[in-house]
Motif scaffolding. Structure first.
Motif, mmCIF file in Angstrom:
data_model
loop_
_atom_site.group_PDB
_atom_site.id
_atom_site.type_symbol
_atom_site.label_atom_id
_atom_site.label_comp_id
_atom_site.label_asym_id
_atom_site.label_seq_id
_atom_site.Cartn_x
_atom_site.Cartn_y
_atom_site.Cartn_z
ATOM 1 N N ARG A 9 46.003 46.125 48.838
ATOM 2 C CA ARG A 9 46.913 45.182 48.175
ATOM 3 C C ARG A 9 48.347 45.302 48.687
ATOM 4 O O ARG A 9 49.077 44.328 48.732
ATOM 5 N N THR B 66 40.426 43.034 47.843
ATOM 6 C CA THR B 66 40.118 42.123 46.736
ATOM 7 C C THR B 66 38.745 41.471 46.921
ATOM 8 O O THR B 66 38.048 41.214 45.943
ATOM 9 N N ALA C 140 35.720 41.814 44.291
ATOM 10 C CA ALA C 140 35.089 40.616 43.720
ATOM 11 C C ALA C 140 33.575 40.651 43.896
ATOM 12 O O ALA C 140 32.827 40.289 42.982
ATOM 13 N N MET D 88 32.212 43.278 41.417
ATOM 14 C CA MET D 88 32.287 42.798 40.040
ATOM 15 C C MET D 88 31.232 41.729 39.765
ATOM 16 O O MET D 88 30.633 41.707 38.688
ATOM 17 N N ALA E 69 36.072 46.791 36.190
ATOM 18 C CA ALA E 69 37.143 45.796 36.089
ATOM 19 C C ALA E 69 38.438 46.418 35.586
ATOM 20 O O ALA E 69 39.529 46.043 36.036
ATOM 21 N N SER E 70 38.342 47.387 34.675
ATOM 22 C CA SER E 70 39.557 47.996 34.132
ATOM 23 C C SER E 70 40.368 48.711 35.214
ATOM 24 O O SER E 70 41.591 48.713 35.171
ATOM 25 N N TYR F 297 39.824 48.021 38.717
ATOM 26 C CA TYR F 297 40.053 47.033 39.769
ATOM 27 C C TYR F 297 41.189 46.073 39.405
ATOM 28 O O TYR F 297 42.053 45.780 40.213
ATOM 29 N N ARG F 298 41.175 45.592 38.165
ATOM 30 C CA ARG F 298 42.206 44.641 37.728
ATOM 31 C C ARG F 298 43.433 45.320 37.140
ATOM 32 O O ARG F 298 44.351 44.663 36.679
ATOM 33 N N ARG F 299 43.413 46.639 37.119
ATOM 34 C CA ARG F 299 44.554 47.438 36.647
ATOM 35 C C ARG F 299 44.975 47.050 35.234
ATOM 36 O O ARG F 299 46.145 46.710 34.993
ATOM 37 N N PHE F 300 44.039 47.111 34.293
ATOM 38 C CA PHE F 300 44.372 46.818 32.903
ATOM 39 C C PHE F 300 45.500 47.744 32.465
ATOM 40 O O PHE F 300 45.438 48.941 32.635
ATOM 41 N N GLN G 294 44.271 43.576 27.371
ATOM 42 C CA GLN G 294 43.605 43.079 28.580
ATOM 43 C C GLN G 294 42.130 43.461 28.578
ATOM 44 O O GLN G 294 41.266 42.672 28.958
ATOM 45 N N GLU H 110 38.832 40.739 28.339
ATOM 46 C CA GLU H 110 37.675 40.740 29.241
ATOM 47 C C GLU H 110 36.380 40.897 28.446
ATOM 48 O O GLU H 110 35.397 40.212 28.726
#
Length: 151
Positions: free
Chosen positions: A54, A106, A110, A113, A128-129, A131-134, A139, A143
């Protein structure tokens, strides 16, 4: 191909099989000098796939790193090691066919996920927590509610 026992160069192939869904060929060989039987593997050498992080850094794609993240997400869930290995294999083969040398992190996330969502919702939310940086519980709850709403 040299015999590992006597280093004689002449041998004959006595059996050939595809392994790993056509990614490699296993050959049983017989040395014509000493009669020793040995196995060789033949596979296509590809350039190492690079992951674009990223922040723009590039790293060599490491299968074990992906495997470890899935093992952690699937801990204490009814998901076998074979299922995890199959997901990793699918992600790698799709990445190699869709991207020539570089793949965004990413895109890997994806793909993982998408597979986890179909396989196990708890493992999906765990992955997801990270990967998506909750950043907070809201947040996480959003989800979870999205998953509940799709049933």
């Amino acid at each position: 191909m040299k015999c590992p026992k006597c280093e004689h160069r002449e041998n004959k192939v006595i059996d050939s099989r595809e392994v790993r869904e056509g990614a490699a060929i296993r050959r049983r060989r017989l040395c014509l000098n000493c009669g020793h039987r040995f196995t060789t593997y033949e596979e296509v050498m590809r350039a190492a796939l690079q992951v674009i992080k990223r922040d723009g850094r590039r790293e060599v794609f490491v299968r074990e790193k992906l495997m470890q993240s899935l093992v952690i997400a699937c801990q204490k869930r009814p998901i076998s090691v074979q299922q995890i290995e199959q997901m990793v294999g699918t992600v790698i083969s799709e990445a190699e066919s869709e991207y020539e040398r570089e793949i965004p992190s990413t895109a890997i996330g994806a793909k993982v996920m998408s597979m986890l969502e179909k396989l196990d919702e708890v493992a999906y939310v765990r992955f997801a927590s990270v990967y998506r940086r909750f950043k907070d519980v809201s947040q996480f709850m959003n989800e979870a509610e999205r998953l509940i709403g799709r049933e």
